[in-house]
Design an enzyme around this catalytic site. Structure first.
Site, mmCIF file in Angstrom:
data_model
loop_
_atom_site.group_PDB
_atom_site.id
_atom_site.type_symbol
_atom_site.label_atom_id
_atom_site.label_comp_id
_atom_site.label_asym_id
_atom_site.label_seq_id
_atom_site.Cartn_x
_atom_site.Cartn_y
_atom_site.Cartn_z
ATOM 1 N N ASN A 7 155.583 -24.564 89.575
ATOM 2 C CA ASN A 7 155.713 -25.880 90.206
ATOM 3 C C ASN A 7 154.767 -26.818 89.474
ATOM 4 O O ASN A 7 153.559 -26.812 89.718
ATOM 5 C CB ASN A 7 155.373 -25.790 91.693
ATOM 6 C CG ASN A 7 155.516 -27.124 92.414
ATOM 7 O OD1 ASN A 7 155.876 -28.138 91.810
ATOM 8 N ND2 ASN A 7 155.222 -27.144 93.699
ATOM 9 N N LYS A 14 151.115 -25.151 89.481
ATOM 10 C CA LYS A 14 150.972 -24.008 90.387
ATOM 11 C C LYS A 14 151.916 -22.906 89.913
ATOM 12 O O LYS A 14 153.026 -23.194 89.455
ATOM 13 C CB LYS A 14 151.346 -24.393 91.821
ATOM 14 C CG LYS A 14 150.468 -25.447 92.458
ATOM 15 C CD LYS A 14 150.977 -25.767 93.865
ATOM 16 C CE LYS A 14 150.206 -26.911 94.489
ATOM 17 N NZ LYS A 14 150.774 -27.278 95.816
ATOM 18 N N ARG A 91 160.534 -25.236 90.241
ATOM 19 C CA ARG A 91 160.833 -26.216 91.285
ATOM 20 C C ARG A 91 161.029 -27.582 90.628
ATOM 21 O O ARG A 91 160.198 -28.044 89.860
ATOM 22 C CB ARG A 91 159.688 -26.303 92.286
ATOM 23 C CG ARG A 91 159.962 -27.331 93.381
ATOM 24 C CD ARG A 91 158.713 -27.692 94.150
ATOM 25 N NE ARG A 91 159.023 -28.662 95.202
ATOM 26 C CZ ARG A 91 158.184 -29.585 95.629
ATOM 27 N NH1 ARG A 91 156.986 -29.697 95.093
ATOM 28 N NH2 ARG A 91 158.532 -30.413 96.591
ATOM 29 N N ARG A 241 152.288 -41.977 104.225
ATOM 30 C CA ARG A 241 153.548 -42.727 104.155
ATOM 31 C C ARG A 241 153.901 -43.301 105.522
ATOM 32 O O ARG A 241 153.731 -42.645 106.543
ATOM 33 C CB ARG A 241 154.688 -41.828 103.675
ATOM 34 C CG ARG A 241 154.506 -41.278 102.278
ATOM 35 C CD ARG A 241 155.651 -40.365 101.901
ATOM 36 N NE ARG A 241 155.405 -39.680 100.644
ATOM 37 C CZ ARG A 241 155.674 -38.395 100.423
ATOM 38 N NH1 ARG A 241 156.201 -37.653 101.391
ATOM 39 N NH2 ARG A 241 155.424 -37.843 99.255
ATOM 40 N N GLY A 331 151.852 -26.938 106.565
ATOM 41 C CA GLY A 331 150.450 -26.961 106.962
ATOM 42 C C GLY A 331 150.172 -27.307 108.406
ATOM 43 O O GLY A 331 149.466 -26.582 109.115
ATOM 44 N N GLU A 334 152.592 -25.094 111.001
ATOM 45 C CA GLU A 334 152.178 -23.699 111.165
ATOM 46 C C GLU A 334 150.830 -23.555 111.864
ATOM 47 O O GLU A 334 150.604 -22.579 112.582
ATOM 48 C CB GLU A 334 152.077 -23.013 109.795
ATOM 49 C CG GLU A 334 153.397 -22.846 109.076
ATOM 50 C CD GLU A 334 153.209 -22.406 107.627
ATOM 51 O OE1 GLU A 334 152.172 -21.774 107.323
ATOM 52 O OE2 GLU A 334 154.080 -22.707 106.795
ATOM 53 N N ASN A 335 149.923 -24.520 111.639
ATOM 54 C CA ASN A 335 148.518 -24.299 111.997
ATOM 55 C C ASN A 335 147.956 -25.137 113.137
ATOM 56 O O ASN A 335 146.880 -24.819 113.647
ATOM 57 C CB ASN A 335 147.645 -24.512 110.751
ATOM 58 C CG ASN A 335 147.981 -23.536 109.642
ATOM 59 O OD1 ASN A 335 147.991 -22.340 109.858
ATOM 60 N ND2 ASN A 335 148.287 -24.055 108.459
ATOM 61 N N GLU A 384 157.941 -21.132 99.921
ATOM 62 C CA GLU A 384 158.845 -21.748 98.958
ATOM 63 C C GLU A 384 158.885 -20.974 97.648
ATOM 64 O O GLU A 384 159.928 -20.902 96.993
ATOM 65 C CB GLU A 384 158.434 -23.199 98.718
ATOM 66 C CG GLU A 384 158.652 -24.077 99.947
ATOM 67 C CD GLU A 384 158.123 -25.491 99.771
ATOM 68 O OE1 GLU A 384 158.877 -26.326 99.265
ATOM 69 O OE2 GLU A 384 156.959 -25.743 100.142
#
Length: 408
Positions: A7, A14, A91, A241, A331, A334-335, A384
């Site tokens: 990616n 990454k 990706r 955003r 992020g 899930e957390n 992903e």
């Protein structure tokens, strides 16, 4: 089969090397500050050993050369040579209307990615740099391109078209594309398994909530509606955003504040969202802490975010004529138990009820709904990289079979 997943961003790369025999990550790494001073590569292998190396990374090619060294390193590496890697999965953010699925890389695919540069100027060019570097350093290794937009190409025209003059779509491709497709597809498939139903028989609302956030309505395993649009700016309020706003605000602010098109774009993409409202941070953990101490703007920012997500869940319940499950991932999804609770409180009218104790559990796939809830609520960690590796393996193996079946 071993698949290298890449990616590439504008100043980062990454990567993960995944052994598809048992779908385990052999190594996970990151090159940072490509083209900038103080570049660094970090890599963690499956046994916990970690490599950290400061080095010059002027280009993505230099970064990938360091990745090769790291993966084959005597102490920190996980393979003897790059010949052990059977395929590479990349990706790419935008595939336009050309790709409804992932694609084996060739000259035609390269041209299509470049044709989408103007649709994703911040993402596709660096994605392409990573691909080009890989083609140069690993010639002969098959590469598969996995597009963020591909999953959403099943949306019907009445969902993806804007009520603008039709010729603007024909001339410039102005329509909804949607993003985070790889993540939405992965968690929808996991949710179908948790429901114990074939994907073709499910109606699922997937909520990918992070610094960038989007929601998708998935019917029969296919995307039928999603919150992001022509760009990732549409939809939810996000970290920085603004999400969907009255379009007339744009020329109004340009005139009142004397802003250029680039400046208004920066305002909406980089200075808005929960950061803009709170004046504090785009990190939801900071906002949670500040709100608990009485910071009213931080509280308002969180309320706006949760309210927008709640509205989309209700809207997509209508689109699907009822949902089997709502999924939270990424992020925040899930957390953050507190943000999930903000979103889901007051949705019992559409069959959503959560167990507060289950909602506090982190780091695993879990059904957090109450036994009597009509709609299941799942927390599913996204993966992903594994999704990209699976697509890569499937396409490469299919291509090999096709070639072997063609008579010479």
């Amino acid at each position: 089969m071993k698949v290298l997943v890449i990616n590439a961003g504008s100043s980062s790369l990454k990567y993960q090397l995944i052994d598809m025999t048992n779908e385990s990550a052999l190594a996970v790494g990151l090159c940072e500050r490509i083209g900038i001073d103080n570049s660094i590569i970090t890599q963690k292998k499956f046994d916990g050993k970690k490599l950290e190396k400061l080095t010059d990374l002027p280009t993505h090619k230099d970064a990938l050369e360091e990745v090769v060294k790291a993966l084959t390193d005597d102490e920190f590496g996980v393979i003897k040579d790059m010949g052990e890697i059977n395929a590479v999965g990349h990706r790419v953010v935008h595939g336009g209307e050309k790709f409804t699925t992932s694609a084996l890389y060739d000259e035609g695919v390269e041209k299509a990615i470049k044709d989408c540069f103007e649709l994703a100027p911040l993402h596709n060019p660096p994605n392409m740099m990573g691909i080009s570097a890989c083609a140069e350093i690993m010639p002969g290794t098959p590469m598969v391109i996995v597009f963020d937009t591909a999953f959403h190409q099943t949306m019907p025209p009445y969902a993806y078209m804007y009520a603008l003059p039709y010729d603007l779509y024909e001339k410039h491709g102005v329509r909804k594309y949607g993003f985070h497709g790889t993540s939405h597809k992965y968690v929808a498939e996991r949710a179908a398994l948790m429901l114990g139903k074939p994907a073709e028989e499910t109606k699922i609302i997937t909520c990918h909530l992070g610094n960038g956030s989007s929601i998708t309505a998935v019917e029969g395993g296919k995307s039928v509606e999603t919150s992001m649009g022509f760009t990732p700016l549409e939809g939810l309020a996000m970290g920085t955003r603004c999400g969907s706003i009255d379009p007339a605000i744009v020329p109004f602010l340009m005139e009142k504040e004397g802003l250029t098109t680039r400046e208004i774009d920066t305002l909406m993409n980089k200075k808005s969202g929960v950061l803009g409202v709170s004046g504090l941070s785009n990190d939801f953990r900071d906002l949670d802490e500040a709100a608990s101490k009485g910071n009213r703007k931080a509280e308002l920012a969180l309320e706006i975010f949760a309210y927008k997500v709640k509205k989309f869940i209700g809207e997509y319940s209508a689109v699907l004529n009822g949902a089997d499950a709502v999924v939270f991932t990424a992020g925040i999804g899930e957390n953050s138990a507190s943000i999930r609770k903000r979103i889901l409180t007051g949705l019992d009218g559409i069959g959503i009820k959560i167990d507060d104790e289950k909602n506090k559990i982190r780091g695993q796939e879990i059904d957090i709904s109450t036994p009597d809830a009509k709609v299941r609520v799942f927390v599913i960690p996204t993966n992903e990289e594994l999704a990209i590796a699976r697509e890569t393996k499937e396409i490469v193996e299919t291509e090999v079979k096709l070639r072997s079946s063609i008579p010479v």
